[in-house]
Design a protein around this motif. Structure first.
Motif, PDB file in Angstrom:
ATOM      1  N   GLU A  29       0.820  -1.219   0.000  1.00 18.53           N
ATOM      2  CA  GLU A  29       0.000   0.000   0.000  1.00 18.53           C
ATOM      3  C   GLU A  29       0.854   1.271   0.000  1.00 18.53           C
ATOM      4  N   ASP A  71      -3.762   3.735  -2.297  1.00 20.57           N
ATOM      5  CA  ASP A  71      -4.855   4.254  -1.472  1.00 20.57           C
ATOM      6  C   ASP A  71      -5.008   5.719  -1.877  1.00 20.57           C
ATOM      7  N   HIS A 105      -4.068   8.328   0.687  1.00 21.53           N
ATOM      8  CA  HIS A 105      -2.757   8.349   1.346  1.00 21.53           C
ATOM      9  C   HIS A 105      -1.728   9.271   0.708  1.00 21.53           C
ATOM     10  N   HIS A 139      -7.326   1.157  -2.783  1.00 21.89           N
ATOM     11  CA  HIS A 139      -8.264   1.511  -1.720  1.00 21.89           C
ATOM     12  C   HIS A 139      -8.845   2.848  -2.145  1.00 21.89           C
ATOM     13  N   HIS A 172     -10.078   8.849   4.041  1.00 23.49           N
ATOM     14  CA  HIS A 172     -11.130   7.868   4.351  1.00 23.49           C
ATOM     15  C   HIS A 172     -12.514   8.514   4.446  1.00 23.49           C
ATOM     16  N   GLU A 218     -12.704   2.194   1.359  1.00 26.02           N
ATOM     17  CA  GLU A 218     -12.188   2.097   2.731  1.00 26.02           C
ATOM     18  C   GLU A 218     -12.508   3.401   3.457  1.00 26.02           C
TER      19      GLU A 218
HETATM   20 ZN   LIG Z   1      -5.856   1.824   2.717  1.00 30.34          ZN
END
Ligand SMILES: [Zn+2]
Length: 317
Positions: free
Chosen positions: A178, A205, A208, A251, A263, A292
């Motif tokens: 990830e 992700d 991120h 994600h 998120h 996620e």
């Molecule tokens: Zn993640």
């Protein structure tokens, strides 16, 4: 709109799910069980299926929580035969299955051999459990070592992920490291390239990218500006494009413009979904996207995210 009408709309729309949309499909969108904090594993898998997602990402560790509460996880050794059978019959009703391997406190490049072995044993166990669940991809983290640079641990890190890749290959599971660590695009891409293993690639992700501060290169005060959002998305796309065929998994989560908290529900933040999905459609990305989230109400956040993804697919056709 009242709740019943809202959910009813979803069921109706999901009839279109198998239609190909500009190279991407609705069923590629799955949900992490972590998006449904507080539910048991069986409850979350049933809910994810009921909401029309194309599958689920299953957590393979227990005793953890995030900002919204405790997370259910699968550790087969802690289950009775009856519990394991029941879980498997529910999992088999899903489309795509991915897993998230443990990461809390794990140190894959620990210089202490005994401590490194305990990390590896835990990851092997989680890969075995992923095999039991029939997962095709498993998310894993390349955690840094305290007080050491990535240059210092580089050979160990590459060796560890090659070894884990060999283990995952026995189950035909692709390991997806990830985005987050290492936290420069150059080092993250170099790590995956140099691991050079058929069963090891990347998981991007979308939330991120905030950790790639040096690459983004703006002051925190500029985050909530159009320039901040552009830099965020440029660096996100550098990772996606840089991974190329090593792009194994995603994600999906959005990022709140004011403080870059990730998120969040899809479509509510600064991620340029149209740009990302157009690119993925163009290159024929065939992996999955696990939503996620850490947002309440948990079910509504998932419903909204799925509808948003569907809307963008329609727009980019
Ligand atoms: Zn993640």
């Amino acid at each position: 709109m009242r709740r019943r009408e809202f959910l009813g709309g979803i069921t109706c729309l999901s009839g279109l799910s198998l239609a190909k949309t500009a190279g991407l499909r609705l069923d590629q969108l799955t949900s992490s069980t972590a998006s449904l904090a507080g539910m048991t594993m069986l409850e979350s898998l049933r809910k994810i299926r009921e909401l029309g997602f194309g599958g689920a990402e299953i957590i393979t560790f227990s005793g953890q929580k995030h900002s919204l509460g405790p997370l259910a996880g699968v550790v087969k050794a802690d289950m009775s035969k009856q519990e394991a059978d029941k879980l498997l019959s529910e999992v088999k009703r899903l489309g795509h299955v991915s897993t998230h391997l443990p990461f809390h406190g794990l140190r894959p490049a620990n210089q202490d051999r005994a401590a490194r072995k305990s990390t590896l044993d835990l990851l092997h166990r989680a890969i075995d459990d992923s095999g039991f669940l029939g997962a095709r991809v498993a998310t894993v983290h390349a955690a840094p070592e305290p007080n050491m640079t990535y240059e210092q641990i580089w050979p160990d890190l590459l060796a560890v992920f090659r070894e884990l890749g060999d283990h995952a290959a026995k189950y035909k599971i692709r390991l997806a490291i990830e985005t987050m660590a290492p936290n420069t695009v150059k080092q993250y891409l170099a790590m995956i390239r140099e691991i050079n293993h058929d069963f090891v690639g990347g998981c991007v992700d979308t939330g991120h990218t905030r950790w790639y501060r040096a690459d983004i290169g703006i002051e925190d005060s500029e985050r909530a500006t159009a320039r901040g959002a552009k830099r965020y998305n440029d660096i996100l796309m550098e990772k996606v494009e840089g991974l190329g065929p090593k792009l194994f998994h995603f994600h999906f989560d959005d990022v709140r413009p004011a403080d870059w908290r990730e998120h969040r529900t899809l479509g509510t933040g600064l991620v340029d979904w149209e740009r990302l999905l157009r690119h993925l459609a163009k290159v024929g990305y065939s992996g999955t996207f696990a939503v996620e989230l850490e947002e309440t109400p948990v079910v509504e956040a998932l419903v909204k995210s799925r509808l948003f993804y569907q809307k963008v697919l329609r727009e980019i056709m």
